[in-house]
Design an enzyme around this catalytic site. Sequence first.
Site, mmCIF file in Angstrom:
data_model
loop_
_atom_site.group_PDB
_atom_site.id
_atom_site.type_symbol
_atom_site.label_atom_id
_atom_site.label_comp_id
_atom_site.label_asym_id
_atom_site.label_seq_id
_atom_site.Cartn_x
_atom_site.Cartn_y
_atom_site.Cartn_z
ATOM 1 N N GLY A 107 0.703 -1.169 -0.271
ATOM 2 C CA GLY A 107 -0.070 0.088 0.035
ATOM 3 C C GLY A 107 0.648 1.112 -0.034
ATOM 4 O O GLY A 107 1.299 1.796 -0.950
ATOM 5 N N SER B 37 5.243 -5.506 -2.982
ATOM 6 C CA SER B 37 5.086 -4.051 -3.027
ATOM 7 C C SER B 37 5.711 -3.629 -1.848
ATOM 8 O O SER B 37 6.587 -3.753 -1.527
ATOM 9 C CB SER B 37 3.529 -3.686 -3.417
ATOM 10 O OG SER B 37 3.303 -2.488 -3.701
ATOM 11 N N TYR B 38 4.722 -2.647 -1.109
ATOM 12 C CA TYR B 38 5.202 -1.967 -0.103
ATOM 13 C C TYR B 38 5.747 -2.923 1.223
ATOM 14 O O TYR B 38 6.500 -2.702 2.072
ATOM 15 C CB TYR B 38 4.392 -0.876 0.518
ATOM 16 C CG TYR B 38 5.173 -0.031 1.506
ATOM 17 C CD1 TYR B 38 6.002 1.123 0.921
ATOM 18 C CD2 TYR B 38 5.284 -0.067 2.717
ATOM 19 C CE1 TYR B 38 6.853 2.164 1.592
ATOM 20 C CE2 TYR B 38 5.805 0.727 3.719
ATOM 21 C CZ TYR B 38 6.555 1.693 3.327
ATOM 22 O OH TYR B 38 7.427 2.816 3.997
ATOM 23 N N ASP C 102 5.299 -5.500 -15.048
ATOM 24 C CA ASP C 102 4.609 -4.398 -13.916
ATOM 25 C C ASP C 102 5.596 -2.929 -14.005
ATOM 26 O O ASP C 102 6.776 -3.258 -14.320
ATOM 27 C CB ASP C 102 4.809 -4.983 -12.643
ATOM 28 C CG ASP C 102 4.771 -4.077 -11.689
ATOM 29 O OD1 ASP C 102 3.977 -2.979 -11.843
ATOM 30 O OD2 ASP C 102 5.373 -4.084 -10.395
ATOM 31 N N HIS D 63 2.336 -6.983 -11.521
ATOM 32 C CA HIS D 63 2.529 -6.504 -9.823
ATOM 33 C C HIS D 63 2.309 -7.714 -9.195
ATOM 34 O O HIS D 63 2.917 -7.819 -8.128
ATOM 35 C CB HIS D 63 2.088 -5.298 -9.506
ATOM 36 C CG HIS D 63 2.428 -4.444 -8.475
ATOM 37 N ND1 HIS D 63 3.838 -4.062 -8.437
ATOM 38 C CD2 HIS D 63 1.795 -4.159 -7.371
ATOM 39 C CE1 HIS D 63 3.915 -3.585 -6.937
ATOM 40 N NE2 HIS D 63 2.763 -3.578 -6.307
#
Length: 475
Positions: free
Chosen positions: A95, A191-192, A388, A440
């Site tokens: 996020g 991701s994060y 991605d 992603h």
Amino acid sequence: MTNSKWSQLLFLCIITSTLFLNSINVAFATDPFVEQEKDRIVSALPGQNFNITFKHYSGYITVNEEVGRTLFYWFIEADHPDPTSKPLLLWFNGGYGCSSIAYGEAEEIGPFRINTDGKTLYLNPYSWNQVANILYIDSPVGVGFSYSNNPSDILNNGDKRTAEDNLIFLLNWFKRFPQYKKTGFFISGESYAGHYVPQLSQLIVSYNSATKQDSINFKGYMLGNALIDDFRDQLGIFQFMWSSGMISDKTFKLLNLLCDFQSIKQPSESCKKLWEIAYKELGNIDPHSIFTSTCHANDNQRVKRKLSAGRLRRVYDPCTTKHSTIYFNQPEVQRILHVDPNHKPHKWQPCSYDVGINWKDSPRTVLNIYRELIPTGLRIWIFSGNTDAVVPVTSTRYSINALKLPTVSPWRAWYDDGEVGGWTQEYTGLTFVTVRGAGHEVPLHRPKLALTLFKSFLAGTSMPTLKPLTLAASY
């Protein structure tokens, strides 16, 4: 010793002493298996018209008693007669502020997938719980069904507190599920989570050093399309968008010239304007998956099941998040998942806007943590879907190259069912794998290849090579 190290040491001392006192209380309190049984999901989920042979649990773990900061979890056991004989994986989405249940469970690696109506489920044939026990948590507080009795907590999340809360969650979760305490434990995410996972791993290693008796059987971590280093991540995005033919030569040159992410945290106004130009040049595509369609209003009619070689398969669905938003807002779904009606969100969202815009601390790089953890012998893998444009393969390669690790096995293709699944290179202390045609969310776009990757990671073996052809006899 740096201030961050002193802070970490103080936190671990507090945690260790608190856990010792709590363990005395727990010995005279409720049997953990009784608490465990309260969290077991005994009814079929709403819209589940298929049988399962594994158990799953959901509920809350408090990470701060004083303010009532509490994280929601969903634990799905391995589909095996003895699940404790299989590894345990903790999964994070990023996020910041996105739910691991919304993404990890419902559209990536979990067994329960949501149909286009947002009300019925189907079984994911490539669920990772075929080979491991999977633990999803809504982290940090304010995400998904996690909550705090102190509303200001939601406005004060950051990397440091998230890592500390995740460690406390994990230690308290093992108290509720003590049969998994000695199981081989791994962490993964995307991701994060490129921040969450190494930061939590660092705390676990420090905790294990401080308390030998109650240590976690931590084996390693694996990250996909992960944010690692601000400067190299941005440099890789520019490179990927240009080399993929999505932005102009002029925009590419100006981005590299005016966007200095090496020395500053916030981009300049000229850099922000260039980003606006770049996204106009990209057009109406999904940057998370540049070759697949975006979600449209009529996609519910277009996404259908198809027969392939006598087997039912599904077309890629770009609207999975929309389906989960419908599903997890149903009162009956929340009841079955043991969501506390006194603390449920007014409207469940896959990502929390309030958490995202109020993030307090985020280091520019976590490469220093990699340098610290690689010598410990942890199994560390990084994977990257190569379609991605958000955290592209170029960004990841720049970050790995910055570690200057010796090569153990050079770059080569890996295979699945005779086809190239991607490419891989093995370094001292780290394995890098790309997944061909994945965006992603690698397990969403290439679920079969993602399961092959996960199996190799758990086994600690190299990615599969092409099997030699067996020639038929000519006589």
